[in-house]
Design a protein around this motif. Structure first.
Motif, short mmCIF file in Angstrom:
data_model
loop_
_atom_site.label_atom_id
_atom_site.label_comp_id
_atom_site.label_asym_id
_atom_site.label_seq_id
_atom_site.Cartn_x
_atom_site.Cartn_y
_atom_site.Cartn_z
N ASN A 1 0.83 -1.20 0.00
CA ASN A 1 0.00 0.00 0.00
C ASN A 1 0.87 1.26 0.00
OD1 ASN A 1 0.71 -0.79 2.73
ND2 ASN A 1 -0.66 0.81 3.46
N PRO A 2 0.34 2.39 -0.48
CA PRO A 2 1.15 3.61 -0.59
C PRO A 2 1.85 4.03 0.69
CG PRO A 2 -0.86 3.86 -1.85
CD PRO A 2 -0.99 2.56 -1.12
N ASN B 1 5.45 6.03 0.77
CA ASN B 1 5.30 7.48 0.63
C ASN B 1 6.14 8.23 1.66
OD1 ASN B 1 3.52 7.23 -1.46
ND2 ASN B 1 1.70 7.80 -0.30
N SER C 1 10.33 9.26 -1.97
CA SER C 1 9.56 8.03 -2.10
C SER C 1 10.53 6.87 -2.19
CB SER C 1 8.69 8.06 -3.35
OG SER C 1 8.09 6.79 -3.57
N ILE D 1 9.57 4.01 -3.59
CA ILE D 1 9.05 3.15 -4.65
C ILE D 1 10.14 2.79 -5.65
CG2 ILE D 1 8.31 4.99 -6.24
CD1 ILE D 1 6.16 1.96 -5.37
N TYR E 1 2.41 -0.45 -6.45
CA TYR E 1 1.80 0.57 -5.59
C TYR E 1 0.29 0.38 -5.62
CZ TYR E 1 1.57 5.59 -4.03
OH TYR E 1 1.38 6.79 -3.37
N GLU F 1 -3.36 0.70 -3.76
CA GLU F 1 -4.19 1.36 -2.75
C GLU F 1 -4.84 0.33 -1.83
OE1 GLU F 1 -7.67 3.00 -0.87
OE2 GLU F 1 -7.67 1.45 -2.44
N ALA G 1 -4.47 7.83 -4.95
CA ALA G 1 -3.74 8.10 -3.72
C ALA G 1 -3.94 9.56 -3.36
CB ALA G 1 -2.25 7.79 -3.87
N VAL H 1 3.26 10.72 -4.16
CA VAL H 1 2.03 10.18 -4.72
C VAL H 1 2.15 10.03 -6.24
CG1 VAL H 1 -0.41 10.71 -5.14
CG2 VAL H 1 0.55 10.96 -2.85
N GLY I 1 4.47 7.16 -7.14
CA GLY I 1 3.83 5.86 -6.95
C GLY I 1 2.82 5.53 -8.02
N ALA J 1 1.69 2.49 -11.14
CA ALA J 1 0.76 1.68 -10.35
C ALA J 1 0.05 0.68 -11.25
CB ALA J 1 -0.25 2.58 -9.66
#
Length: 330
Positions: free
Chosen positions: A41-42, A46, A51, A53, A59, A61, A209, A241, A244, A248
């Motif tokens: 999950n983000p 985050n 980030s 990521i 990524y 939600e 997000a 955000v 990510g 996603a």
């Protein structure tokens, strides 16, 4: 050897000792990603303008993660970056909005992200947030969800494949006693942020997000706990955000014919804090025989496997002990 998929959850707004602040779980997620493909999950990655990521992470939600583990949806990694739609709450003050617009433009020109022209909601979204007196975790409400949904639909009609949402929040001042800035409290906005993203994912079936906007933005010159350092240097929370959402995964319903589509059957395990087992994701793993690995990660919650009377594969004192075990046994 091809990496296996591992699902990993760092719930937001529950005051986790690790992952309850500003991207403080990110370095751990990166260690896991050296050995596994991660579906997370983000909140796990985050970190404001930063980030954690990377290409080994999907990524996903929180509402989508729940439904994925339930078997209601599947996930498809993307090769071509997503076209990202950005929604701004019209209640955001003009000077703060301009900072966010500059941030979007910087992300476009420096990183080359495919971001559609932003849209303002036609009416204030109306966000309330608080700390639940009994559970000691954050919660909140959306007074005008309709305006969010209407704006999201316009962006999707223009081709948006993922949605970044920036709502206006009242300031933290009344929560100072929680000592969040010293990494000893609960993030008071995490709960309602989850509500916002859940709403959009449930309605439209694309990854979303949220990033908060406040009435003022300040860069701190004080040295504080490293868990909140990323937040202290962040002028906005929008960059993490956008990064990510850039790659996603797509949400796919009832189609596993494509070899690139991932279902819950491809997951070798689910990693979750020991006392945060009350989520639909955990119950889905029990139903679908996905191994659950718990880690000691303090939270005000007390919903463990003993309270729920469920079995977990194994419990670990820390994330690196778990990682070593998984490396040796997967």
């Amino acid at each position: 050897m091809k990496k296996k998929y591992l699902a990993l959850s760092i719930p937001t707004g529950i005051g986790l000792d690790i992952g309850g602040y500003a991207g403080d779980f990110g370095h751990i997620a990166r260690e896991f990603s050296k050995h596994f493909k991660l579906i997370l999950n983000p909140n796990a990655v985050n970190g404001g303008i930063l980030s954690a990521i990377n290409d080994e992470m999907l990524y996903t939600e929180g509402f989508a993660l729940d439904n994925f583990l339930m078997g209601k949806i599947n996930l498809q990694p993307v090769n071509i970056p997503n076209k990202i739609g950005v929604i701004f709450d019209c209640a955001i003050p003009k000077d703060i909005l301009n900072i966010h617009i500059n941030t979007l433009n910087a992300l476009k020109i420096v990183e080359g992200y495919d971001i559609l022209p932003y849209m303002l909601t036609s009416e204030p979204v109306g966000i309330d947030f608080s700390i639940n007196k009994h559970s000691k975790v954050s919660t909140g409400s959306i007074k005008n969800p309709k305006t969010l949904l209407e704006t999201a639909k316009k962006l999707i009609d223009l081709g948006a494949q993922a949605l970044a949402v920036i709502c206006f929040f009242k300031d933290y001042d009344e929560f100072d006693d929680l000592n969040y800035i010293n990494a000893q409290g609960v993030d008071p906005i995490g709960g309602v942020e989850a509500i916002i993203s859940h709403l959009l994912v449930k309605e439209f079936g694309i990854m979303s997000a949220h990033s908060p906007a406040f009435s003022k933005l300040e860069i701190s010159d004080k040295i504080e706990d490293k868990k909140v350092a990323s937040e202290l240097i962040s002028s906005t929370y929008l960059p993490c955000v956008i990064r990510g959402l850039n790659r996603a995964p797509k949400i796919i319903k009832n189609d596993i014919s494509d070899e690139n589509i991932i279902s819950y059957k491809d997951i070798c395990g689910f990693v979750v804090p020991e006392k945060a087992l009350g989520s639909p994701a955990v119950l889905a793993c029990v139903k679908n025989n996905i191994p659950i690995y718990t880690v000691d990660n303090k939270t005000p919650l007390n919903i463990g496997f003993k309270e729920l009377k469920i079995d977990v594969k194994m419990h670990f004192d820390d994330y690196f002990s778990l990682l070593n075990y998984l490396r040796e046994n997967q």
